[in-house]
Design an enzyme around this catalytic site. Structure first.
Site, PDB file in Angstrom:
ATOM      1  N   HIS A   1      54.471 -42.819 -13.860  1.00  0.00           N
ATOM      2  CA  HIS A   1      53.549 -43.301 -12.831  1.00  0.00           C
ATOM      3  C   HIS A   1      52.660 -42.169 -12.333  1.00  0.00           C
ATOM      4  O   HIS A   1      53.021 -41.002 -12.408  1.00  0.00           O
ATOM      5  CB  HIS A   1      54.308 -43.939 -11.666  1.00  0.00           C
ATOM      6  N   THR A   2      51.487 -42.550 -11.858  1.00  0.00           N
ATOM      7  CA  THR A   2      50.552 -41.578 -11.307  1.00  0.00           C
ATOM      8  C   THR A   2      49.613 -42.234 -10.318  1.00  0.00           C
ATOM      9  O   THR A   2      49.309 -43.414 -10.436  1.00  0.00           O
ATOM     10  CB  THR A   2      49.734 -40.887 -12.423  1.00  0.00           C
TER      11      THR A   2
END
Length: 121
Positions: A37-38
């Site tokens: 995730h980012t």
């Protein structure tokens, strides 16, 4: 696909964000599943990308086993911490065999429905 659909502005920028996050700590939760995730200025709208690979990939997972299922969470900068809420809901479901079986063996529609049910709960 996310770039082609206009959901991200720069592939390399998002990819670098995912790599940077992975350097902080593994996103491999175990059972062959990772949730990279980012939060990135290159993400235009919150996006979930689900990938199932035929081959296992070494991922430095918490259980020490390789990964072949990825649930990528991409969130624009400034969108509070929605990705953390999504991550928490999804990671809790990884303890349930029914959910992991759908991820690993289900059809595209079944996977989409299972993830939507988790995130909408």
């Amino acid at each position: 696909m996310a770039f082609d659909e206009g959901r991200i502005a720069d592939i390399d920028g998002v990819e670098n964000g995912l790599k940077d996050r992975e350097m902080e700590a593994t996103t491999g939760f175990g059972k062959g599943i990772a949730i990279p995730h980012t939060k990135s200025k290159y993400v235009k709208e919150p996006t979930i990308i689900v990938l199932r690979n035929n081959q296992e990939i070494e991922w430095n997972s918490l259980d020490g086993k390789p990964v072949n299922m990825f649930i990528n969470l991409l969130v624009p900068d400034g969108k509070s911490n929605i990705h953390l809420k999504m991550l928490a809901k999804l990671s809790r479901q990884l303890m349930h065999k029914e959910f992991t079986t759908i991820l690993k063996e289900g059809s595209e529609g079944q996977i989409l429905e299972a993830i939507q049910n988790v995130l909408n709960s």
